[in-house]
Design a protein around this motif. Structure first.
Motif, PDB file in Angstrom:
ATOM      1  N   ILE A 156       7.767 -63.653  22.309  1.00 36.82           N
ATOM      2  CA  ILE A 156       8.371 -63.926  23.702  1.00 36.82           C
ATOM      3  C   ILE A 156       7.881 -64.811  24.315  1.00 36.82           C
ATOM      4  O   ILE A 156       8.558 -65.788  24.976  1.00 36.82           O
TER       5      ILE A 156
ATOM      6  N   ILE B  28      16.261 -67.998  23.713  1.00 42.03           N
ATOM      7  CA  ILE B  28      16.337 -66.823  24.192  1.00 42.03           C
ATOM      8  C   ILE B  28      16.777 -65.707  23.513  1.00 42.03           C
ATOM      9  O   ILE B  28      16.291 -64.525  23.771  1.00 42.03           O
TER      10      ILE B  28
ATOM     11  N   GLN C 171      13.801 -64.490  21.674  1.00 38.93           N
ATOM     12  CA  GLN C 171      12.908 -63.873  22.329  1.00 38.93           C
ATOM     13  C   GLN C 171      13.312 -62.186  22.446  1.00 38.93           C
ATOM     14  O   GLN C 171      12.477 -61.376  22.555  1.00 38.93           O
ATOM     15  N   ILE C 172      14.490 -62.019  22.031  1.00 40.15           N
ATOM     16  CA  ILE C 172      14.845 -60.597  21.858  1.00 40.15           C
ATOM     17  C   ILE C 172      14.283 -60.110  20.661  1.00 40.15           C
ATOM     18  O   ILE C 172      13.646 -59.014  20.736  1.00 40.15           O
TER      19      ILE C 172
ATOM     20  N   TYR D  30      10.994 -58.788  21.911  1.00 39.55           N
ATOM     21  CA  TYR D  30      11.035 -57.326  22.471  1.00 39.55           C
ATOM     22  C   TYR D  30      11.146 -56.345  21.274  1.00 39.55           C
ATOM     23  O   TYR D  30      10.413 -55.225  21.146  1.00 39.55           O
TER      24      TYR D  30
ATOM     25  N   MET E 236      20.984 -57.653  26.469  1.00 42.81           N
ATOM     26  CA  MET E 236      20.245 -58.828  26.304  1.00 42.81           C
ATOM     27  C   MET E 236      21.277 -59.943  25.674  1.00 42.81           C
ATOM     28  O   MET E 236      21.312 -61.046  26.053  1.00 42.81           O
TER      29      MET E 236
ATOM     30  N   VAL F 239      24.312 -59.400  25.327  1.00 45.70           N
ATOM     31  CA  VAL F 239      25.515 -59.928  26.407  1.00 45.70           C
ATOM     32  C   VAL F 239      25.091 -60.884  27.479  1.00 45.70           C
ATOM     33  O   VAL F 239      26.038 -61.898  27.481  1.00 45.70           O
ATOM     34  N   ILE F 240      24.124 -60.664  28.125  1.00 51.30           N
ATOM     35  CA  ILE F 240      23.759 -61.723  29.117  1.00 51.30           C
ATOM     36  C   ILE F 240      23.399 -63.060  28.440  1.00 51.30           C
ATOM     37  O   ILE F 240      23.861 -64.181  28.995  1.00 51.30           O
ATOM     38  N   GLY F 241      22.730 -62.800  27.316  1.00 54.21           N
ATOM     39  CA  GLY F 241      22.348 -64.193  26.538  1.00 54.21           C
ATOM     40  C   GLY F 241      23.747 -64.995  26.463  1.00 54.21           C
ATOM     41  O   GLY F 241      23.787 -66.271  26.485  1.00 54.21           O
TER      42      GLY F 241
ATOM     43  N   ARG G  10      26.486 -64.726  28.075  1.00 54.23           N
ATOM     44  CA  ARG G  10      27.185 -65.218  29.068  1.00 54.23           C
ATOM     45  C   ARG G  10      26.378 -66.813  29.581  1.00 54.23           C
ATOM     46  O   ARG G  10      27.208 -67.560  29.974  1.00 54.23           O
ATOM     47  N   ILE G  11      24.827 -66.498  29.417  1.00 55.27           N
ATOM     48  CA  ILE G  11      24.238 -67.516  29.609  1.00 55.27           C
ATOM     49  C   ILE G  11      24.646 -68.763  28.899  1.00 55.27           C
ATOM     50  O   ILE G  11      24.782 -70.049  29.333  1.00 55.27           O
TER      51      ILE G  11
ATOM     52  N   GLN H  66      15.515 -74.385  30.137  1.00 57.29           N
ATOM     53  CA  GLN H  66      16.428 -75.025  31.082  1.00 57.29           C
ATOM     54  C   GLN H  66      16.853 -74.114  32.172  1.00 57.29           C
ATOM     55  O   GLN H  66      17.395 -74.506  33.096  1.00 57.29           O
ATOM     56  N   LEU H  67      16.559 -72.785  32.109  1.00 57.12           N
ATOM     57  CA  LEU H  67      16.587 -71.610  33.173  1.00 57.12           C
ATOM     58  C   LEU H  67      15.601 -72.234  34.339  1.00 57.12           C
ATOM     59  O   LEU H  67      14.776 -71.604  34.655  1.00 57.12           O
TER      60      LEU H  67
END
Lengths: 216, 479, 543
Positions: free
Chosen positions: A142, A148, A151-152, A155, A192, A194-196, A198-199, A210-211
């Protein structure tokens, strides 16, 4: 005892597969390698079940197979297929350094575990140390990965580590405990992803560096 | 008895809570009415106490388990100071009602609700602090006065004013850490927050508690090294400066120290030595700072610092065993309150009518405004301790107490001599400004001054009378 | 059985809302009605459960799976009360967002659905008896609230949600590891213990824990759930998530979620203290607490974003609670629990206030927000009072618990450390005062229309302020009783009598009290004041 040696050997194999997951060049390859790594985990469970005569572990290996060998890799594979960002640079440490780091983590874990005085796991200490090391390898993944979605995987590796610890130390735990953990892990991966996604759609990148909007 | 004290506190806080809910026009009247009622209660209390109709009591109002958390002490110390605090608070509300209007030449203003709410809460918090029988009660009201002064110093909302307000709050809050520690020690040592329990503490604990209180007191009373907030607090509207300097904020410090000395029985001498030394150091510092000041209010600020040093000196002497010095300290708290209020309100009257408070442009006040001129003289003479004005008597008693103690503590003698030199120096310096400003032909600003509202005149007259009489009240009260 | 009906309520509400908005968004009124019913029922049922615990002792349900003792009841009550008030506030806030196109009907359903789900997961955390289920519930709170953080779908909110998800799931994975270590350790004990995953069972068998493993486990648990509780240095997610979420959610995250994580830390602290003594866990808690307080105090001062300022203040307050826990003893634990409650109320008030500012100004940049008191007088007064209260000004509640913490620290011999803490708290107060001076007072910009937000947004804040005042002046007897019992549970491991908490000053010998000053007497001088043993009504005649 033969079974226990098998368990320890398989646990060693886990570290190697997790290194492969971390260092794979393409994220999609990582998904496939993760399925491989989870299969090893299932084998460990089966071996443990046979050695310790813990019937609960058969159920565990069943759920682990469904969630970790099938569901998570499939979800990740699909997500990684649709989200391709060639601009995101490869993170990671490079094979040599990763190998050295893994060795260091394993040694440290052995040292940490060596002072534990529990008769039930006396012979399984190598496997226990490896499960701890596995946990920290996930953390390394991670921290070092810039993509990103990868990174999952980190986890997932951490989660596999704690799963193995649970199996080693409490093979007779009720199934519902194990199912709860597995379900949560699945949900965590889904959310994760889903949010990834959307990002990626909003920001157009999967690079965690970049975040940088929020600081201080 | 304690019901009257409680009623005075509650009326003020309830009034302050109600003001924000009312239309702006009503704020002034509610504030004045609240202060008047509170004053009435305290007046009745004072008269009844003074005529011997009642005796000293402590009543517990709030306790948790068997820990006394809050209560009221009605005794000769709290009633005397409580009277001064609420009386002057009431006078300030009356004065403010006239001061805060569009006719003010320095700060035209409509008198917003915030001002009156904070002022009334301030009066309540002061009364609460004075009558509190517990150290935690003192701490609570200590902090509330800090918050009120913050709201009032920053009232004009200019960046400078807001910065000064924040400075006042934070510096005194920093000093209040001493009170936190003292309260914790007292609780741990006695199982109660009651100040009366201090006498039963062991020597080490007593020294810690007393030093904690002393540090907090230095903060509120603007003594070195916490003096920085007071001169800046001049950004406040002048009636507020008067209240901060005379009867509220700065008197919090000396009062809690006086209360602690009175409650702790035998005091280890180290407290008195340190207290007296710091008092004289501050005294000299304050005097040196007189010299460059041109702004009347800033001059008064440094004068406040030195006058409080006298009180600290007296209280330190009292802790070394001088009964006389204790009486002198209490009398000086009382006397200085009236004299300093008068001086600030004179400054306020000048800035209201002339639009400036810069000393060089204020000349010939007597010719144009006799009342203000007389008040100026009375205030200056009272502050510097010229007989027959009130400041003389309390200072005299303090010096007498000092010589009494110096027999046992040799260090005290030079300190007292230094203080006397300061006293003469400040007399000369104030006399210079009185001679410069009061007699002679009027400067332009003074000659074109606007008329002074009646309410402000009434308040000035009352304070002139009190500046003469207060020492007799204090003397007969303290015996 | 209020407890058994309590849990399904928000879950059903969440499922209804989420299913509905997946197929066809319900009308705004229906969504709000379902939401209102859910939060009101949660409030009533949680308070009923708490009352049951207070009157009849711990409640256990569903076999041994649910268990609420006094400690859990404190947190349960907080979820109920703060959940209800922020839920109520949500209605006003989301209506505003809907009217201004920040969200659409579907997102509104999503918001309320996840709000209820979030409540459900938090309820599960504090009622779970099985430590693995506790972990599952904590993990679920992250998953439930991540969508709330990401609700607006903006670049910054997605970024915040991602950081939140990654840091917290990783953190909580540490928690899982610690949990597994503890469980497995007890389960593998040679004596053979039935149901070793149950908290109630674990507590009775804490002595079988291997000391090394117990310590390792506590480190894992502290890192894991400490991440979720926002302790330094694992707090990195907190300012982002708390500032990007819709304001009522920020309130819920800050005022309740952090406490839920802390609750688990306390549970493990009890267990590990019993196994290896309190020195080790307390040292860690104290260390992390002081670091959190110090770092957060410095960050609070430099913030120019209102919600980030409040978020760092949460870190600071969590640090203070950890310090109080680390100090330990009856006084320290009491201070910690009281501060948990006090901070919850204050922070909920301020985050709702930040919502009002967002509604009026559309920004939370403190350099742009000016003159709130003139634009929205009631909000301004509430924010001002709340900020001063959170800065530790009496007569509000935070002052009380901060003072208790300091007293506990001094009693335990940490005098200098407590002075440092007080100085740091002064720094925080400075930040709040500066915020008030800069943004609430002063002239308002001409572009912002005057007029306050509606009563629906103001009422919950007013209620919170009144509760803070009551808790500051006198903690109501039922609350005090509950807190006392909860402290007894925490302390049961420290060898003290669980039922009779003995505060340090109860060891003091008979106290001698001085008489009130009676200067009228000829003998008046401080030294002449005779010390006498007197009652509360100390009287002496005045002649």
């Amino acid at each position: 005892m033969h079974g226990i040696q098998l368990v320890n050997a398989l646990a060693g194999l886990l570290v190697i597969t997790s290194l492969l997951v971390i260092e794979a060049k393409k994220p999609a390859t990582s998904a496939i390698l993760y399925a491989l790594q989870s299969s090893v985990l299932v084998l460990v469970f089966l071996a443990l079940a046979a050695t310790t005569r813990a019937h609960e572990l058969y159920v565990w290996s069943g759920t682990a197979f469904v969630t970790k060998v099938v569901l998570v890799p499939v979800i990740m594979y699909r997500a990684l297929g649709s989200l391709h960002d060639p601009a995101t640079p490869e993170g990671g440490l490079g094979a040599t350094r990763a190998l050295l780091l893994a060795a260091a983590v394993v040694v440290l874990s052995f040292l940490a575990v060596s002072s534990v005085q529990l008769p039930a796991i006396a012979e399984l200490k190598p496997a226990l140390a490896i499960s701890l090391a596995h946990f920290f390898l996930g953390l390394t993944c991670i921290v070092t990965q810039r993509n990103i979605l990868k990174q999952i995987f980190g986890y997932c590796l951490m989660e596999n580590g704690s799963h193995l610890t649970l199996a080693l130390m409490a093979p007779k735990a009720p199934e519902i405990v194990e199912i709860g953990i597995a379900t949560d892990a699945i949900f965590a991966v889904i959310i994760m992803v889903v949010i990834g996604t959307r990002i990626f759609r909003t920001l157009g990148t999967l690079d965690s560096r970049q975040l940088t909007e929020l600081k201080g | 008895m304690d019901k009257l004290a409680l009623a005075a506190i509650l009326v003020s806080f309830i009034g302050a809570g109600v003001i924000p809910l009312l239309p702006q026009k009503a704020a002034k009247w509610v504030c004045q009415a609240g202060a008047a009622i509170a004053f009435l209660f305290v007046l009745i209390l004072t008269v009844r106490f003074g005529t011997g109709g009642t005796h000293a009591t402590t009543t517990t109002l709030l306790s948790v388990g068997d820990i006394q958390v809050f209560g009221l002490t009605v005794d000769s110390l709290s009633v005397l100071i409580g009277f001064a605090v609420v009386f002057i608070g009431f006078l300030i509300t009356v004065y403010s009602g006239a001061y805060l209007n569009a006719g003010n030449r320095e700060h035209p203003d409509s008198g917003r609700r915030r001002y009156y709410a904070f002022l009334l809460a301030f009066i309540g918090a002061m009364a609460g602090l004075v009558f509190s029988s517990t150290i935690i009660g003192q701490l609570v009201f200590f902090e509330i006065t800090g918050a009120c002064s913050w709201g009032l110093i920053g009232y004009y909302e200019k960046p400078r004013a807001l910065r000064s307000a924040m400075k006042a709050l934070l510096v005194t809050h920093l000093a209040s850490i001493g009170l936190y520690v003292a309260a914790a020690y007292l609780l741990l040592g006695t199982g109660s927050f009651a100040l009366a329990g201090m006498a039963g503490l062991g020597d080490t604990a007593k020294v810690i508690v007393l030093f904690g209180i002393l540090i907090a007191a230095w903060g509120k009373s603007a003594q070195l090294p916490f003096h920085v907030w007071l001169p800046d607090a001049m950004e406040a509207p002048t009636p507020i400066s008067a209240y901060l300097h005379a009867a509220s904020m700065v008197k919090v410090g000396v009062y809690i120290f006086a209360r602690a000395i009175a409650s702790s029985g035998e005091v280890p001498p180290v407290v008195g030595i340190v207290g007296a030394t710091m008092a004289v150091v501050t005294l000299i510092y304050g005097f040196v700072m007189y010299l460059p000041q041109k702004d009347l209010k800033r001059l008064l600020a440094y004068s406040t610092i030195t006058q409080l040093s006298y009180i600290f000196l007296a209280l330190s002497l009292a802790s070394l065993g001088s009964e006389l010095a204790f009486k002198g300290a209490i009398a000086h708290i009382f006397n200085h309150a009236f004299a300093k209020t008068l001086f600030f309100l004179v400054a306020g009257a000048l800035s209201y009518t002339c639009g400036t408070r810069m000393l060089p442009s204020l000349r010939g006040i007597m010719k144009r405004m006799p009342l203000v001129g007389i008040a100026f003289c009375v205030a200056a003479l009272a502050i510097t301790g010229v007989p027959p004005f009130n400041g003389f008597f309390s200072k005299f008693v303090i010096f007498a107490g000092g010589f009494e103690v110096s027999g046992q503590h040799l260090l005290i003698l030079p300190l007292i001599v230094l203080a006397m030199i300061e006293s003469i120096g400040s007399f000369a310096w104030f006399l210079r400004w009185v001679g410069f400003s009061v007699p002679g032909p009027s400067s332009t600003e003074v000659a074109t001054a606007a008329p002074l509202p009646v309410a402000m005149q009434v308040v000035l007259v009352t304070l002139v009378i009190m500046s003469v009489c207060s020492s007799f009240i204090a003397a007969s009260w303290l015996g | 059985m209020a407890l058994l009906t309590l849990l399904p309520v928000p879950l059903i509400a969440a499922l209804v809302q989420l299913t509905a908005c997946h197929f066809r968004p319900l009308s705004r009124r229906t969504v709000e009605a379902v939401h209102l019913a859910s939060i009101a029922l949660v409030l009533v049922l949680s308070l009923l459960t708490v009352r049951g615990v207070a009157v009849h002792g711990p409640v256990t349900a569903l076999g041994h799976w649910l268990h609420v003792d006094a400690l859990g009841a404190v947190f349960l009550a907080l979820i109920g009360v703060v959940g209800f008030l922020t839920g109520l506030y949500s209605i006003a806030y989301m209506r505003h967002d809907l009217a201004h196109g920040e969200v659409d009907d579907r997102k509104l359903g999503v918001y309320y659905g996840f709000f209820s789900l979030f409540l459900f997961t938090m309820l599960l955390v504090v009622t779970a008896n099985n430590i693995i289920m506790m972990w599952v519930a904590v993990e679920a709170t992250t998953l439930g609230s991540a969508f709330l953080v990401a609700l607006y779908g903006k670049r910054s909110s997605l970024e915040a949600a991602w950081k939140y998800l990654v840091i917290c799931t990783v953190g909580v994975a540490f928690g899982l590891y610690g949990t597994v270590l503890v469980y497995a350790n007890v389960a593998a004990a040679p004596v053979g213990i039935e149901g070793a995953a149950f908290w109630t069972v674990l507590l009775q068998h804490a002595d079988v824990l291997d000391p090394t493993l117990a310590k390792i486990a506590f480190v894992f648990v502290l890192v894991g759930f400490g991440t979720k509780a926002g302790l330094f240095p694992m707090h990195a997610w907190l300012p982002d998530a708390h500032s990007e979420a819709p304001s009522p959610t920020s309130a819920l995250l800050s005022a309740v979620l952090l406490n839920c994580a802390l609750f688990i830390v306390i549970r493990f602290d009890i267990l590990v203290s019993k196994a290896v003594g309190p020195a080790f866990p307390h040292m860690l808690l104290l260390g992390l607490g002081v670091l959190s307080l110090a770092v957060a105090a410095l960050f609070v001062v430099v913030q120019r974003d209102l919600k980030r300022l409040l978020a760092y203040s949460s870190v600071e307050n969590m640090g203070l609670i950890a310090i109080a826990l680390g100090i330990g003893g009856p006084l320290g634990v009491m201070a910690a629990l009281l501060h948990t409650v006090n901070h919850s109320l204050a922070k909920a008030l301020l985050f709702c206030g930040s919502g009002n500012i967002l509604m009026k100004y559309g920004t939370r940049d403190l350099d742009t927000v000016k003159g709130v008191l003139r634009v929205a007088p009631v909000s301004g007064v509430l924010l001002m009072a709340g900020a001063l209260a959170l800065g530790g000004m009496p007569p509000f509640n935070v002052f009380v618990s901060e003072f208790l913490t300091v007293t506990a620290g001094i009693d335990a011999g940490y005098g200098w450390l407590m002075i440092v803490c007080l100085v740091l708290l002064t720094v925080v107060l400075a930040a709040f005062v500066r915020m008030i001076a800069g943004s609430i007072l002063g002239a308002s910009p001409p572009t912002v229309a005057k007029g306050d937000v509606g009563p629906l947004a103001l009422a919950p804040m007013a209620v919170l302020l009144v509760m803070m005042l009551i808790m500051g002046v006198r903690v109501p007897a039922p609350v005090a009783g509950l807190l006392r019992e909860a402290s007894a549970i925490v302390l049961a491991t420290e060898g003290s009598d669980a039922l009779a908490l003995r505060m340090p000053w109860q060891n003091a010998t008979t106290v001698t009290l001085a008489e009130p000053v009676d200067a009228g007497r000829p003998t008046c001088s401080p030294n002449a004041l005779r010390r006498t043993e007197i009652e509360d009504h100390a009287c002496s005649n005045r002649y």
